[in-house]
Every structure is written in C-alpha cells, then in structure tokens.
Design an enzyme around this catalytic site. Sequence first.
Site, PDB file in Angstrom:
ATOM      1  N   GLU A 111      16.396  -5.480   0.924  1.00 49.23           N
ATOM      2  CA  GLU A 111      15.766  -6.793   0.778  1.00 49.23           C
ATOM      3  C   GLU A 111      14.325  -6.600   0.331  1.00 49.23           C
ATOM      4  OE1 GLU A 111      13.176  -7.743   2.926  1.00 49.23           O
ATOM      5  OE2 GLU A 111      13.268  -5.955   4.179  1.00 49.23           O
TER       6      GLU A 111
ATOM      7  N   GLU B  65       7.540 -12.281   4.356  1.00 49.54           N
ATOM      8  CA  GLU B  65       7.536 -13.292   5.410  1.00 49.54           C
ATOM      9  C   GLU B  65       6.702 -14.482   4.952  1.00 49.54           C
ATOM     10  OE1 GLU B  65       6.521 -11.748   9.268  1.00 49.54           O
ATOM     11  OE2 GLU B  65       7.782  -9.996   8.929  1.00 49.54           O
TER      12      GLU B  65
ATOM     13  N   ASN C 255       7.538  -0.638  -1.448  1.00 51.11           N
ATOM     14  CA  ASN C 255       6.601  -0.999  -0.381  1.00 51.11           C
ATOM     15  C   ASN C 255       5.397  -0.067  -0.365  1.00 51.11           C
ATOM     16  OD1 ASN C 255       7.840  -3.276   0.478  1.00 51.11           O
ATOM     17  ND2 ASN C 255       8.638  -2.450   2.387  1.00 51.11           N
TER      18      ASN C 255
ATOM     19  N   GLY D 192      -0.794  -5.358   7.232  1.00 50.33           N
ATOM     20  CA  GLY D 192      -0.093  -5.171   8.504  1.00 50.33           C
ATOM     21  C   GLY D 192       1.342  -5.575   8.285  1.00 50.33           C
TER      22      GLY D 192
ATOM     23  N   CYS E 120       6.694  -4.151   7.756  1.00 47.40           N
ATOM     24  CA  CYS E 120       7.245  -3.242   6.736  1.00 47.40           C
ATOM     25  C   CYS E 120       6.271  -2.185   6.235  1.00 47.40           C
ATOM     26  CB  CYS E 120       7.753  -4.049   5.555  1.00 47.40           C
ATOM     27  SG  CYS E 120       9.136  -5.087   6.000  1.00 47.40           S
TER      28      CYS E 120
ATOM     29  N   ARG F 224       2.896  -8.132  14.179  1.00 44.68           N
ATOM     30  CA  ARG F 224       3.125  -6.682  14.188  1.00 44.68           C
ATOM     31  C   ARG F 224       2.127  -5.981  13.256  1.00 44.68           C
ATOM     32  NH1 ARG F 224       9.536  -6.653  13.342  1.00 44.68           N
ATOM     33  NH2 ARG F 224       9.025  -8.625  12.354  1.00 44.68           N
TER      34      ARG F 224
HETATM   35  C1  UDX Z   1       6.399  -6.848   2.531  1.00 46.92           C
HETATM   36  C2  UDX Z   1       6.908  -6.702   1.081  1.00 46.92           C
HETATM   37  O1  UDX Z   1       6.069  -7.466   0.212  1.00 46.92           O
HETATM   38  C3  UDX Z   1       8.365  -7.143   0.995  1.00 46.92           C
HETATM   39  O2  UDX Z   1       8.840  -6.915  -0.310  1.00 46.92           O
HETATM   40  C4  UDX Z   1       9.187  -6.324   1.992  1.00 46.92           C
HETATM   41  O3  UDX Z   1      10.524  -6.707   1.975  1.00 46.92           O
HETATM   42  C5  UDX Z   1       8.620  -6.484   3.391  1.00 46.92           C
HETATM   43  O4  UDX Z   1       7.233  -6.127   3.398  1.00 46.92           O
HETATM   44  P1  UDX Z   1       5.507  -8.784   4.095  1.00 46.92           P
HETATM   45  O5  UDX Z   1       5.258  -7.690   5.077  1.00 46.92           O
HETATM   46  O6  UDX Z   1       6.194 -10.017   4.560  1.00 46.92           O
HETATM   47  O7  UDX Z   1       6.380  -8.219   2.875  1.00 46.92           O
HETATM   48  O8  UDX Z   1       4.096  -9.237   3.519  1.00 46.92           O
HETATM   49  P2  UDX Z   1       3.248  -9.173   2.172  1.00 46.92           P
HETATM   50  O9  UDX Z   1       3.023 -10.549   1.692  1.00 46.92           O
HETATM   51  O10 UDX Z   1       3.822  -8.204   1.235  1.00 46.92           O
HETATM   52  O11 UDX Z   1       1.841  -8.660   2.748  1.00 46.92           O
HETATM   53  C6  UDX Z   1       1.741  -7.445   3.465  1.00 46.92           C
HETATM   54  C7  UDX Z   1       0.330  -7.250   3.970  1.00 46.92           C
HETATM   55  O12 UDX Z   1      -0.543  -6.901   2.918  1.00 46.92           O
HETATM   56  C8  UDX Z   1      -0.328  -8.448   4.670  1.00 46.92           C
HETATM   57  O13 UDX Z   1      -0.997  -7.990   5.821  1.00 46.92           O
HETATM   58  C9  UDX Z   1      -1.325  -8.982   3.647  1.00 46.92           C
HETATM   59  O14 UDX Z   1      -2.430  -9.624   4.249  1.00 46.92           O
HETATM   60  C10 UDX Z   1      -1.730  -7.684   2.970  1.00 46.92           C
HETATM   61  N1  UDX Z   1      -2.207  -7.887   1.578  1.00 46.92           N
HETATM   62  C11 UDX Z   1      -1.338  -8.321   0.624  1.00 46.92           C
HETATM   63  C12 UDX Z   1      -3.516  -7.571   1.250  1.00 46.92           C
HETATM   64  O15 UDX Z   1      -4.312  -7.148   2.105  1.00 46.92           O
HETATM   65  N2  UDX Z   1      -3.925  -7.713  -0.054  1.00 46.92           N
HETATM   66  C13 UDX Z   1      -3.083  -8.159  -1.032  1.00 46.92           C
HETATM   67  O16 UDX Z   1      -3.529  -8.255  -2.189  1.00 46.92           O
HETATM   68  C14 UDX Z   1      -1.755  -8.476  -0.690  1.00 46.92           C
END
Ligand code: UDX
Length: 459
Positions: A156, A160, A217, A266, A269, A341
């Site tokens: 996937e 979130e 990721n 954070g 994933c 988390r």
């Molecule tokens: C992530 C992956 O994007 C997704 O494809 C996978 O299936 C699960 O992990 P998610 O953890 O829901 O998804 O969040 P995401 O929107 O990707 O953000 C991850 C983290 O990175 C957040 O803490 C966000 O604040 C941070 N982030 C994201 C940044 O600090 N800067 C950015 O430019 C983008």
Amino acid sequence: MKIVIIGTGYVGLVTGVCFAAVGNEVVCVDNNISKVKQLQEGIPTIYERGLDHFLKKNVFEKRISFTENLGEVVDSADLIFIAVGTPSKGESGETDLSYVLSVTEDIARTINHDAYVVIKSTAPVGTADKMKEKFHSVIKDLGKEDLNIFVSSNPEFLKEGTAIEDFMHPDRIVIGTDDAESKNRLSELYKIFEEDSGVPVVYTDVASAQLIKYASNAFNACKISFINSLTRYCDTVGADISDVAKGMGLDKRIGRAFLNAGIGYGGSCFPKDVASLKYEISKKTKNDTTGILSGIEDINYKAWHWIVELVESLISQNKVPAKPNVTILGLAFKPDTDDVRYSPAVNIITELSNICNIKTYDQIAMKNAEIALHKKEDEEISPNFDNITYCNYLNDAVTDADIVILCTEWDEFKCILADDIVSLMRGDIFIDGRNALDQKEMSMFFDYYCVGKPHIYKN
Ligand code: UDX
C-alpha cells in the site's frame, strides 16, 4: 470478487472499505472483538477523512462485513489480504513478523483448499518464504499436506489523512507474484483501476514488490532529511529554505513534493521502514551501503532536537524565565490524523517537560499523545508528567506562555490571529516548526523563529 482482509488498522480498514466500494464482497477479520462490534455498526475505529461516510454506506449496502472468526470466512475467499502490524522489534530495526506468522498459522489451521494470500503490510523480502514454511509445518501436523499457499505482495502507498483518496486514485499499483493464478486474481481485482483511470500497474516478482515499498518510503524520507540538512546552514547564511525548495523542485528530475523543511518526519511508516531497510541490507550484504539511511535518521533526529536546543539557548540567554511556560500546538505527527506514533511533538514534550512548564493542545490527537507520553515513562529520557497540562482550548493553552511552539500544521493553527494570541501570552516568542505561518505578519507581534529562514525579531 470475494476478499478477506485480516487486520482492521489504518491499512486494512481503508483497503477493505475501498475494495467494497468498487463492487467486491469484503469481509474484514480482527481478533479485537470490541473493534469488530464497533465496525459492524458502521462506526470507524480510526480518524480518517471520508471514512465515516464510506464505511456506513458499504456496511448498510452489505458489501463489507466484520468478524473475529477467521475460520468462518477464509474458505470462501478468492484472495486473503494480510494487513496486520509489522512493527520494529526494537533498536536494531528488525521487523517483528510475529503477527504475520500467527495469522498465517490461523489460515493454515482453518483453510480447506489452496490459499491465495497477499501481503499488504510492509514486510521485508523473505517474509513470503517464512510464511510458506509456517503454513506447511502446520498443515503437515494436521494431515492436510495436499494444500498449498501462494504468497503475493501488493504494497500500500496510503498517506494517513488522504488514505481513501490515495487508494481510489493511486500513482501506481504494484503486484508482486511468483505464480500465474495469483497474478490472474490480482489483475482481475485491480482491472477497474487500470481501465477506468489508466493507473499504471507494475507486475513484478514478490521480492521486488516488497522492496519497491521500502525504497519509496526511504526515498521520500531522504528528500525530507535532505532539505532539513540545509536548514541550519540557511539560518546562518541568510538563505530562505522555502525558496531553495521551490527552485530545486522546478527541476522535473527532483520535483517539489516532500521538500518541506520542518521538525522532521514521524508516523507509523517512515521511521520503521528506514530502520528495517537498513537492518536488512546490513544483514544480507557484505557491501554495506546503509550510510545514506543512517544519515536520514540522524538528520531527522536533529530536525526536532533543534527545538529543544533553541529553547535551552533562550533560557541561557535570559530571554525567558529560568523555567519558562511553553505551549506546544499540535501533537499528531502531521495534520488530519490522530496518530502520534514517532511524532516529533511527543519527543519535544518529553525533553522540554524536564526544564519547562508545558501546556499542549491538539483537537484530535491529545488522548493518543497522553498515552504515548506515558509509554515513555521507562525510557532513558522520560517526561516529567507534573509539568505537562493538556488543554481543551487553544486560548487556554497559550495563556501566560513565554514561548509558543507550532509542531503540527493543522488548518486551525494556520489561521490563528497573532495579535489575539500574543495578548494572552506572558512573553512574545513563537517558534514555527513547520513554516506554516506568514513570516511578515508573525514578526509584527512576535520574536518569530521558523525553520531554515533568517530569524525575525519583533521591532
Ligand atoms: C507515508 C507514505 O507517504 C505512504 O506512501 C506510506 O504508505 C506510509 O507512510 P504517512 O506516514 O501517512 O505516509 O505520511 P506522509 O504524508 O507521507 O508524511 C510523513 C511525515 O513526513 C510526516 O511527519 C510529515 O510531517 C513529514 N513531511 C512530509 C515533512 O516533514 N516534509 C514534507 O515535505 C513531507
């Protein structure tokens, strides 16, 4: 098609509801009976935009149902998806496959024909072999040696907060199979996405599919850490990280996404997947190429720890009282989720609560944060609970604060009125950990610190 999904966490529930919405008959299995009961009523067990409506509709129209009894449903499934947790075992980064293997054992015990199993959970290369081993040892004991298990990988890529949108309109679908029948069934299931919206489907072997997930990721985490590696330098030399990201992102080879500087990533994933990939590469190969992954982790730690160091330096420069009142706005690891988390905010509170009075506010994630902070009780650096107050209203949280720190860029915080906030505070320092607010406007009322831009002090 008849689909069984085991595990109703973020991934399993969203996957189940979306497969149902496109016309499949879905049964979701979970061993948590109270969760199952709640879902049977059509009430979501997680906060995810749009899920409420989608779940109710599909439960009501009988396309999705929920049970705790795996044995009742596996025999009728065309495909069995595993979407249980694959957490880190500990510091090493090794993935804990106990839930995946326990579910495999349950399938082997209850199924009476060949099992077509798909791993949705993020699990390292080699997991399929371990599942096959487990399956065969159980069916041997039960005298059902003629049965077989076929394990595919269909990772996937759901974020979130936008998980339903991501599922319905994915950038790509990855199908990793080593047998023809699994490939037929999976391509039948995803045909509607391919035909209706032209979503590219990558067919590959199981190992490559699993690695695509880890590599994606880790690469996105790398983009975040790369931009964060430049922030202190930008502060120092007077460059603006947002303009740097904009200029870099216009290069089509780079792209603008995931170049937002801040207090780091954070979530469930990125941290665990980077750690797991590092562990697997160093375990399986002689040529250790994990330096880049260690660098990603190191910079991510420094990204949030910068806030702790900044507050310490404000104290030592007497810009605030010796034990200042600090307000933390936002606890979720990112907006539009209740998930805390590996949230940078939780780490920051843990450290700062030992030297400051903390008041915190998050409209959605506060309960989860309280639980997460209590779990840190036995860690080397643990929170000082006497110094932490959870506030139900933003105004209560900022009242009498010397420093306000924005950790999660919820929309609610993006439209705060700087003059209202500052009038409630004792001091006038605002640290914007996500570069979410307007620098010019904020600096009219605050000593305004943001990430990777020259600090602006109130005149
Ligand atoms: C992530 C992956 O994007 C997704 O494809 C996978 O299936 C699960 O992990 P998610 O953890 O829901 O998804 O969040 P995401 O929107 O990707 O953000 C991850 C983290 O990175 C957040 O803490 C966000 O604040 C941070 N982030 C994201 C940044 O600090 N800067 C950015 O430019 C983008």
